[in-house]
Design an enzyme around this catalytic site. Structure first.
Site: not given
Length: 366
Positions: A190, A218, A223, A239, A324, A358
């Site tokens: 990020q 994903y 995070n 992922e 996003c 975002e």
């Protein structure tokens, strides 16, 4: 806005415009007023990439104007962290008069943390040899003598030389708990750490009192998965990128989390496995049927969710969607709103002074 000047006096106005724009875009799906999360007005970017321009004996960072494609010299960059600004000056000073380090150097990438660690990658159009390594080690030591906690990496075609390590460890205070996140060079992280904290705390707030398990597609370095683990019985996350999976596994251990399982596979493969269409060796020892995933978390690329993933997420009672690109979010909502309604809406000012927004939505089944 120029690279060396941020119109901080216009911060409130640009944020207000984004709120109005998001509300207008979301009007067909929700009449909610967005919860608004502000960015620091400067020094908010934790990573930055610059081309390097050679001008006689001089050399300096440049970026290209997006409209005119003309190059712009950048000696300071107030959008980036203070550590990046210190390093920009120190790197140019360290490389400018060193023939081995400056020869065919065309780009420098910076990655920093709120915990004041940095990885700096030097990209070359030449082979890197032992002589380069010796000079790079001397530069690293000189930077550390200036109290800069930095790791250097050299990159060239099919070559990567990490002098010590290719990662740094970020420490973020998330809802009263410090979280450790390993961030690997050249992997997604990020960009706005202060905004990341607010996104994670918002996601925790909207999933308070959750029942069952969480599925994340994903997950990157974990995070969201790791921060949200405290709100769920178990978390199952997918992922595809090997470095991100390795970082996520490290982060699980570093944060003493015992209810998160990371699987290295694409979302499409995972859907096949969940539906019993195909069996995968890498899922041996994982009982997918034992998971009761009541909530699915998605943070797709700018292109949004493809139609297959849209169908897949509609099967879950709650969808937490971080976007996003609100345009593709709204496109996805044309389908998702047939089965789900928007319960929460947030605007995160990840990239101040730009058109980009975002946002986050929590959807619950009708």
């Amino acid at each position: 806005m120029t690279p060396e000047h941020l119109p901080t006096e216009q911060y409130e106005a640009q944020l207000a415009e984004k709120v109005v724009r998001l509300q207008s875009m979301m009007a067909p799906f929700s009449d909610l007023v967005p919860e608004v999360f502000r960015s620091p007005v400067s020094h908010y970017r934790m990573r930055a990439e610059f081309r390097i321009w050679h001008d006689g004996d001089d050399l300096y960072h440049i970026i290209f104007d997006q409209q005119t494609k003309s190059r712009i010299r950048v000696d300071s960059f107030p959008a980036a962290s203070e550590l990046i600004n210190q390093l920009m000056t120190a790197m140019i000073a360290g490389v400018r008069n060193n023939p081995i380090l400056r020869h065919k150097l065309f780009q420098i990438d910076y990655l920093t943390t709120l915990s004041n660690q940095a990885v700096v990658s030097l990209l070359y159009h030449k082979k890197l040899d032992d002589e380069w390594r010796q000079q790079a080690e001397a530069l690293r030591d000189a930077l550390r003598a200036q109290n800069l906690n930095v790791h250097l990496i050299g990159r060239a075609t099919k070559t990567k030389i990490a002098l010590d390590q290719d990662y740094i460890d970020e420490r973020l205070p998330i809802a009263g708990k410090e979280m450790i996140y390993r961030q690997v060079e050249n992997s997604f992280t990020q960009p706005n750490a202060a905004m990341n904290i607010q996104m994670l705390e918002w996601a925790l707030d909207v999933t308070k009192g959750s029942k069952g398990d969480l599925l994340e597609l994903y997950c990157g370095n974990g995070n969201f998965s790791l921060a949200l683990a405290r709100n769920f019985d178990r978390v199952l996350a997918t992922e595809i990128a090997k470095p991100s999976v390795a970082a996520a596994q490290y982060n699980i251990a570093a944060n003493h989390i015992d209810n998160v399982q990371i699987i290295r596979m694409a979302a499409e493969e995972f859907t096949q496995a969940m539906n019993g269409v195909r069996e995968f060796n890498r899922l041996q020892g994982i009982d997918l049927k034992s998971y009761q995933c009541e909530t699915i978390f998605v943070d797709p690329p700018r292109s949004g969710l493809d139609s297959e993933t849209e169908k897949m997420v509609q099967a879950y009672p709650r969808i937490l969607y971080i976007s996003c690109n609100p345009e593709t979010l709204c496109k996805n909502l044309e389908t998702l709103s047939q089965t789900h309604k928007v319960e929460r809406l947030a605007l995160f000012d990840q990239f101040p002074y730009t058109h980009h927004m975002e946002c986050g939505v929590l959807l619950t089944a009708k």
